[in-house]
Structures are given as structure tokens and as C-alpha cells.
Scaffold this motif. Structure first.
Motif, PDB file in Angstrom:
ATOM      1  N   ILE A 146       0.848  -1.200   0.000  1.00 58.96           N
ATOM      2  CA  ILE A 146       0.000   0.000   0.000  1.00 58.96           C
ATOM      3  C   ILE A 146       0.880   1.244   0.000  1.00 58.96           C
ATOM      4  N   ALA A 147       1.914   1.238   0.832  1.00 57.89           N
ATOM      5  CA  ALA A 147       2.839   2.384   0.876  1.00 57.89           C
ATOM      6  C   ALA A 147       3.535   2.562  -0.466  1.00 57.89           C
ATOM      7  N   LEU A 148       3.912   1.454  -1.091  1.00 52.18           N
ATOM      8  CA  LEU A 148       4.558   1.508  -2.403  1.00 52.18           C
ATOM      9  C   LEU A 148       3.615   2.100  -3.443  1.00 52.18           C
ATOM     10  N   SER A 149       2.341   1.799  -3.330  1.00 50.24           N
ATOM     11  CA  SER A 149       1.379   2.306  -4.316  1.00 50.24           C
ATOM     12  C   SER A 149       1.185   3.812  -4.213  1.00 50.24           C
ATOM     13  N   HIS A 150       1.515   4.396  -3.077  1.00 48.42           N
ATOM     14  CA  HIS A 150       1.351   5.834  -2.891  1.00 48.42           C
ATOM     15  C   HIS A 150       2.583   6.649  -3.283  1.00 48.42           C
ATOM     16  N   LEU A 151       3.662   5.983  -3.666  1.00 49.00           N
ATOM     17  CA  LEU A 151       4.876   6.712  -4.032  1.00 49.00           C
ATOM     18  C   LEU A 151       4.741   7.334  -5.422  1.00 49.00           C
ATOM     19  N   SER A 152       5.247   8.538  -5.547  1.00 49.65           N
ATOM     20  CA  SER A 152       5.243   9.214  -6.856  1.00 49.65           C
ATOM     21  C   SER A 152       6.379   8.657  -7.712  1.00 49.65           C
ATOM     22  N   ASP A 153       6.349   8.991  -9.008  1.00 47.18           N
ATOM     23  CA  ASP A 153       7.417   8.540  -9.900  1.00 47.18           C
ATOM     24  C   ASP A 153       8.766   9.096  -9.454  1.00 47.18           C
ATOM     25  N   LEU A 207      13.410   2.194  -8.291  1.00 53.31           N
ATOM     26  CA  LEU A 207      12.379   1.287  -8.797  1.00 53.31           C
ATOM     27  C   LEU A 207      11.721   1.861 -10.042  1.00 53.31           C
ATOM     28  N   ASP A 208      11.394   0.963 -10.930  1.00 52.02           N
ATOM     29  CA  ASP A 208      10.678   1.317 -12.147  1.00 52.02           C
ATOM     30  C   ASP A 208       9.176   1.247 -11.846  1.00 52.02           C
ATOM     31  N   PRO A 209       8.376   2.153 -12.400  1.00 46.60           N
ATOM     32  CA  PRO A 209       6.919   2.091 -12.161  1.00 46.60           C
ATOM     33  C   PRO A 209       6.297   0.746 -12.571  1.00 46.60           C
ATOM     34  N   LEU A 210       6.851   0.101 -13.593  1.00 44.79           N
ATOM     35  CA  LEU A 210       6.336  -1.205 -14.021  1.00 44.79           C
ATOM     36  C   LEU A 210       6.557  -2.253 -12.928  1.00 44.79           C
ATOM     37  N   ILE A 211       7.720  -2.230 -12.307  1.00 39.80           N
ATOM     38  CA  ILE A 211       8.001  -3.172 -11.223  1.00 39.80           C
ATOM     39  C   ILE A 211       7.076  -2.896 -10.042  1.00 39.80           C
ATOM     40  N   ARG A 212       6.864  -1.618  -9.751  1.00 37.78           N
ATOM     41  CA  ARG A 212       5.935  -1.257  -8.671  1.00 37.78           C
ATOM     42  C   ARG A 212       4.554  -1.825  -8.948  1.00 37.78           C
ATOM     43  N   ASP A 213       4.062  -1.646 -10.170  1.00 39.36           N
ATOM     44  CA  ASP A 213       2.733  -2.136 -10.516  1.00 39.36           C
ATOM     45  C   ASP A 213       2.642  -3.655 -10.403  1.00 39.36           C
ATOM     46  N   GLN A 214       3.712  -4.350 -10.795  1.00 43.02           N
ATOM     47  CA  GLN A 214       3.729  -5.806 -10.668  1.00 43.02           C
ATOM     48  C   GLN A 214       3.690  -6.213  -9.196  1.00 43.02           C
ATOM     49  N   GLU A 215       4.458  -5.519  -8.372  1.00 45.49           N
ATOM     50  CA  GLU A 215       4.499  -5.841  -6.939  1.00 45.49           C
ATOM     51  C   GLU A 215       3.157  -5.554  -6.275  1.00 45.49           C
TER      52      GLU A 215
END
Length: 73
Positions: A43-50, A58-66
Motif C-alpha cells: 500500500i505504501a509503495l502504491s502511494h509513491l510518486s514517480d 524502482l521502475d513504475p512497471l516493477i511497482r505495478d507488478q508488486e
């Protein structure tokens, strides 16, 4: 003539299955806490800006996968 003494009774040992049964709730609590920690971090990762994602490497694609992974994995 020798006198035989009666040995003190020994306490009964707990059945082997009882150890397993008492370990199950503790293990279950540990697993659920681990799942909760994963959920909170995702949840915290999902709130991080680019900008913040780039800052931690971290790449936004990796974040979305996680974020899309189930909490038990």
C-alpha cells in the motif's frame, strides 16, 4: 534382608501431538503478521510518486507488478 523403597511417581509426558497443536497458533499468528506487513508495504509503495520511485531505484512497471501480487506471495 533389604527393604525395597517405592519410587516416586513420574509425571506423565505430554503426548507428541500436543506440541504440534500448541505450535500451530503461534505459527499462524506469525504468518498472518507477515501477510499484514506485506500488505502495508505494498500500500505504501502504491502511494509513491514517480520521483520517489526513481529515488529508490524502482521502475513504475516493477511497482505495478508488486502491487498486483496477492498478499500471500
Amino acid at each position: 534382608m533389604t527393604m525395597m523403597t517405592k519410587a516416586a511417581p513420574r509425571p506423565l509426558a505430554a503426548p507428541a501431538g500436543r506440541k504440534v497443536l500448541t505450535a500451530v497458533p503461534a505459527t499462524l499468528v506469525k504468518v498472518v503478521k507477515h501477510w499484514q506487513a506485506r500488505r502495508r508495504s505494498r500500500i505504501a509503495l502504491s502511494h509513491l510518486s514517480d520521483f520517489h520511485l526513481r529515488d529508490i531505484g524502482l521502475d513504475p512497471l516493477i511497482r505495478d507488478q508488486e502491487i498486483g501480487r496477492p498478499f500471500w506471495r
